[in-house]
Design a protein around this motif. Structure first.
Motif, PDB file in Angstrom:
ATOM      1  N   PRO A 156      32.718  75.921 -82.588  1.00 25.96           N
ATOM      2  CA  PRO A 156      32.566  76.074 -84.089  1.00 25.96           C
ATOM      3  C   PRO A 156      33.081  74.589 -84.827  1.00 25.96           C
ATOM      4  CG  PRO A 156      34.769  76.894 -83.175  1.00 25.96           C
ATOM      5  CD  PRO A 156      33.977  76.467 -82.040  1.00 25.96           C
ATOM      6  N   SER A 157      32.384  74.425 -85.980  1.00 25.45           N
ATOM      7  CA  SER A 157      33.115  73.498 -86.833  1.00 25.45           C
ATOM      8  C   SER A 157      34.196  73.728 -87.430  1.00 25.45           C
ATOM      9  CB  SER A 157      31.929  73.131 -88.061  1.00 25.45           C
ATOM     10  OG  SER A 157      32.213  74.283 -88.961  1.00 25.45           O
ATOM     11  N   PRO A 158      35.196  72.858 -88.210  1.00 23.17           N
ATOM     12  CA  PRO A 158      36.106  73.308 -88.869  1.00 23.17           C
ATOM     13  C   PRO A 158      35.851  74.419 -89.883  1.00 23.17           C
ATOM     14  CG  PRO A 158      36.192  70.958 -88.872  1.00 23.17           C
ATOM     15  CD  PRO A 158      34.958  71.481 -88.145  1.00 23.17           C
ATOM     16  N   ILE A 159      36.816  75.193 -90.122  1.00 22.89           N
ATOM     17  CA  ILE A 159      36.477  76.344 -91.283  1.00 22.89           C
ATOM     18  C   ILE A 159      36.233  75.597 -92.667  1.00 22.89           C
ATOM     19  CG2 ILE A 159      37.749  78.450 -92.257  1.00 22.89           C
ATOM     20  CD1 ILE A 159      38.991  78.812 -89.874  1.00 22.89           C
ATOM     21  N   HIS A 160      35.351  76.412 -93.327  1.00 17.98           N
ATOM     22  CA  HIS A 160      34.942  75.948 -94.758  1.00 17.98           C
ATOM     23  C   HIS A 160      34.824  77.268 -95.472  1.00 17.98           C
ATOM     24  CE1 HIS A 160      33.501  71.843 -93.280  1.00 17.98           C
ATOM     25  NE2 HIS A 160      32.898  72.792 -92.456  1.00 17.98           N
ATOM     26  N   SER A 161      35.024  76.952 -96.894  1.00 11.43           N
ATOM     27  CA  SER A 161      35.024  78.334 -97.908  1.00 11.43           C
ATOM     28  C   SER A 161      34.015  77.952 -99.048  1.00 11.43           C
ATOM     29  CB  SER A 161      36.436  78.230 -98.392  1.00 11.43           C
ATOM     30  OG  SER A 161      37.533  78.377 -97.532  1.00 11.43           O
ATOM     31  N   GLY A 162      33.867  79.353 -99.321  1.00 12.19           N
ATOM     32  CA  GLY A 162      33.041  79.616-100.539  1.00 12.19           C
ATOM     33  C   GLY A 162      33.277  80.748-101.220  1.00 12.19           C
ATOM     34  N   ILE A 163      32.180  81.146-102.184  1.00 10.91           N
ATOM     35  CA  ILE A 163      32.437  82.285-102.837  1.00 10.91           C
ATOM     36  C   ILE A 163      31.006  82.866-102.777  1.00 10.91           C
ATOM     37  CG2 ILE A 163      34.247  81.887-104.337  1.00 10.91           C
ATOM     38  CD1 ILE A 163      32.398  81.049-106.682  1.00 10.91           C
ATOM     39  N   THR A 164      30.933  84.461-102.976  1.00  8.20           N
ATOM     40  CA  THR A 164      29.970  85.135-102.463  1.00  8.20           C
ATOM     41  C   THR A 164      29.870  86.567-103.408  1.00  8.20           C
ATOM     42  OG1 THR A 164      28.354  85.946-101.199  1.00  8.20           O
ATOM     43  CG2 THR A 164      30.626  86.257-100.625  1.00  8.20           C
ATOM     44  N   GLU A 165      28.799  87.229-103.617  1.00  7.77           N
ATOM     45  CA  GLU A 165      28.520  88.375-103.973  1.00  7.77           C
ATOM     46  C   GLU A 165      27.759  89.056-102.941  1.00  7.77           C
ATOM     47  OE1 GLU A 165      29.905  90.385-106.454  1.00  7.77           O
ATOM     48  OE2 GLU A 165      31.061  88.794-107.110  1.00  7.77           O
ATOM     49  N   ASP A 166      27.071  88.171-102.163  1.00  9.07           N
ATOM     50  CA  ASP A 166      26.290  88.929-101.016  1.00  9.07           C
ATOM     51  C   ASP A 166      26.313  87.867 -99.728  1.00  9.07           C
ATOM     52  OD1 ASP A 166      24.069  89.605 -99.558  1.00  9.07           O
ATOM     53  OD2 ASP A 166      22.612  89.564-100.929  1.00  9.07           O
ATOM     54  N   PRO A 167      27.349  88.367 -98.923  1.00  6.40           N
ATOM     55  CA  PRO A 167      27.613  87.671 -97.884  1.00  6.40           C
ATOM     56  C   PRO A 167      26.321  87.258 -97.007  1.00  6.40           C
ATOM     57  CG  PRO A 167      29.025  89.552 -97.745  1.00  6.40           C
ATOM     58  CD  PRO A 167      28.168  89.551 -99.046  1.00  6.40           C
ATOM     59  N   ALA A 168      25.786  88.687 -96.806  1.00  9.59           N
ATOM     60  CA  ALA A 168      24.549  88.328 -95.626  1.00  9.59           C
ATOM     61  C   ALA A 168      23.415  87.035 -96.133  1.00  9.59           C
ATOM     62  CB  ALA A 168      23.757  89.513 -95.708  1.00  9.59           C
ATOM     63  N   ALA A 169      23.254  87.309 -97.496  1.00 12.24           N
ATOM     64  CA  ALA A 169      22.427  86.371 -98.263  1.00 12.24           C
ATOM     65  C   ALA A 169      22.785  84.988 -98.226  1.00 12.24           C
ATOM     66  CB  ALA A 169      22.338  86.569 -99.545  1.00 12.24           C
ATOM     67  N   ASP A 170      24.327  84.845 -98.342  1.00 17.61           N
ATOM     68  CA  ASP A 170      24.892  83.490 -98.228  1.00 17.61           C
ATOM     69  C   ASP A 170      24.708  82.903 -96.824  1.00 17.61           C
ATOM     70  OD1 ASP A 170      25.620  82.493-100.578  1.00 17.61           O
ATOM     71  OD2 ASP A 170      26.891  84.059-101.011  1.00 17.61           O
ATOM     72  N   LEU A 171      24.999  83.803 -95.637  1.00 21.09           N
ATOM     73  CA  LEU A 171      24.813  83.430 -94.157  1.00 21.09           C
ATOM     74  C   LEU A 171      23.517  82.942 -94.163  1.00 21.09           C
ATOM     75  CD1 LEU A 171      25.923  83.341 -91.428  1.00 21.09           C
ATOM     76  CD2 LEU A 171      24.994  85.710 -91.155  1.00 21.09           C
ATOM     77  N   GLU A 172      22.428  83.584 -94.675  1.00 22.59           N
ATOM     78  CA  GLU A 172      20.820  82.950 -94.507  1.00 22.59           C
ATOM     79  C   GLU A 172      20.885  81.729 -95.318  1.00 22.59           C
ATOM     80  OE1 GLU A 172      18.276  83.737 -92.837  1.00 22.59           O
ATOM     81  OE2 GLU A 172      19.670  85.137 -91.737  1.00 22.59           O
ATOM     82  N   ARG A 173      21.579  81.519 -96.490  1.00 24.40           N
ATOM     83  CA  ARG A 173      21.418  80.094 -96.887  1.00 24.40           C
ATOM     84  C   ARG A 173      22.275  79.028 -96.314  1.00 24.40           C
ATOM     85  NH1 ARG A 173      25.235  77.608 -99.371  1.00 24.40           N
ATOM     86  NH2 ARG A 173      27.066  79.133 -99.793  1.00 24.40           N
ATOM     87  N   LEU A 174      23.157  79.509 -95.495  1.00 23.68           N
ATOM     88  CA  LEU A 174      24.246  78.468 -94.867  1.00 23.68           C
ATOM     89  C   LEU A 174      23.123  77.975 -93.489  1.00 23.68           C
ATOM     90  CD1 LEU A 174      27.714  80.061 -94.678  1.00 23.68           C
ATOM     91  CD2 LEU A 174      26.966  77.968 -95.696  1.00 23.68           C
ATOM     92  N   LEU A 175      22.465  79.032 -92.891  1.00 27.40           N
ATOM     93  CA  LEU A 175      21.671  78.640 -91.713  1.00 27.40           C
ATOM     94  C   LEU A 175      20.538  77.678 -92.337  1.00 27.40           C
ATOM     95  CD1 LEU A 175      21.370  82.218 -90.281  1.00 27.40           C
ATOM     96  CD2 LEU A 175      22.490  80.266 -89.315  1.00 27.40           C
ATOM     97  N   ASP A 176      19.905  78.011 -93.540  1.00 27.98           N
ATOM     98  CA  ASP A 176      18.891  77.025 -94.186  1.00 27.98           C
ATOM     99  C   ASP A 176      19.215  75.618 -94.405  1.00 27.98           C
ATOM    100  OD1 ASP A 176      17.028  79.002 -94.256  1.00 27.98           O
ATOM    101  OD2 ASP A 176      17.004  79.619 -96.110  1.00 27.98           O
ATOM    102  N   ALA A 177      20.709  75.707 -94.904  1.00 19.98           N
ATOM    103  CA  ALA A 177      21.275  74.224 -95.315  1.00 19.98           C
ATOM    104  C   ALA A 177      21.503  73.290 -94.130  1.00 19.98           C
ATOM    105  CB  ALA A 177      22.408  74.550 -96.285  1.00 19.98           C
ATOM    106  N   PHE A 178      22.158  74.244 -93.053  1.00 18.05           N
ATOM    107  CA  PHE A 178      23.014  73.342 -91.899  1.00 18.05           C
ATOM    108  C   PHE A 178      22.065  73.410 -90.790  1.00 18.05           C
ATOM    109  CE2 PHE A 178      26.283  74.234 -95.103  1.00 18.05           C
ATOM    110  CZ  PHE A 178      26.780  72.796 -95.313  1.00 18.05           C
ATOM    111  N   VAL A 179      21.284  74.222 -90.479  1.00 17.96           N
ATOM    112  CA  VAL A 179      20.747  74.626 -88.948  1.00 17.96           C
ATOM    113  C   VAL A 179      19.187  74.622 -89.061  1.00 17.96           C
ATOM    114  CG1 VAL A 179      20.513  76.348 -87.232  1.00 17.96           C
ATOM    115  CG2 VAL A 179      22.604  76.386 -88.550  1.00 17.96           C
ATOM    116  N   ARG A 180      18.308  75.197 -89.847  1.00 23.15           N
ATOM    117  CA  ARG A 180      17.042  75.096 -89.878  1.00 23.15           C
ATOM    118  C   ARG A 180      16.357  73.671 -90.336  1.00 23.15           C
ATOM    119  NH1 ARG A 180      17.362  80.808 -92.009  1.00 23.15           N
ATOM    120  NH2 ARG A 180      17.621  82.044 -90.322  1.00 23.15           N
TER     121      ARG A 180
END
Length: 124
Positions: free
Chosen positions: A100-124
Motif C-alpha cells: 500500500p501507499s501511505p494513507i490519504h483522506s477524502g470526503i464522500t457520500e458514495d464510497p463505491a463511486a469514489d473507489l471507482e474515481r480513485l481507480l480512474d485517477a490513479f490506476v487506469r
C-alpha cells in the motif's frame, strides 16, 4: 459528506529496485461502514518493470485484498477482524509484490463511486 481513508495498491515486481505500478485501491469509510477494494492489472505495464513478473501472483494478492475487505474466509485471519482493523492491516507497510501507499483522506457520500474515481485517477 463523510470522511474516508484510502490507500493505493502498488505492484513492485522487483521490490529491491523500488519501482512500482499502481494496480488498485482500498477505500474505508467508517461513518458509512464501508470497506472496498478494486483493481485493474495491466500485464504489459508490469512487464515493463520486470519481463519475468508472475502476473497471476499479483492478481492472487489483489484477490486476497478483496476477500479481506469483504470479510470472506478466503482472506485468512485478517478477514475475521472488524472493518477498521481490516483496513489498518491492509494499509500497513510491507515488503511484498503488492503493497500500500501511505494513507490519504477524502470526503464522500458514495464510497463505491469514489473507489471507482480513485481507480480512474490513479490506476487506469
Amino acid at each position: 459528506m463523510k470522511p474516508f481513508d484510502y490507500v493505493i495498491l502498488r505492484a513492485a515486481p522487483r521490490i529491491q529496485r523500488g519501482e512500482f505500478i499502481n494496480v488498485g485501491a482500498v477505500l474505508y469509510c467508517r461513518a458509512l461502514d464501508y470497506l472496498g477494494a478494486g483493481w485493474d492489472v495491466q500485464p504489459e505495464r508490469l512487464r515493463a518493470l520486470d519481463p519475468a513478473v508472475d502476473v497471476d501472483v499479483v492478481c492472487a494478492s489483489l484477490e486476497q485484498v478483496r476477500a479481506i475487505c469483504a470479510g470472506e474466509t478466503a482472506g485468512g485471519p485478517a478477514a475475521s477482524t472488524t472493518i477498521s482493523e481490516r483496513f489498518r492491516w491492509l494499509a500497513a507497510p510491507r515488503s511484498t509484490v503488492v503493497h500500500p501507499s501511505p494513507i490519504h483522506s477524502g470526503i464522500t457520500e458514495d464510497p463505491a463511486a469514489d473507489l471507482e474515481r480513485l481507480l480512474d485517477a490513479f490506476v487506469r
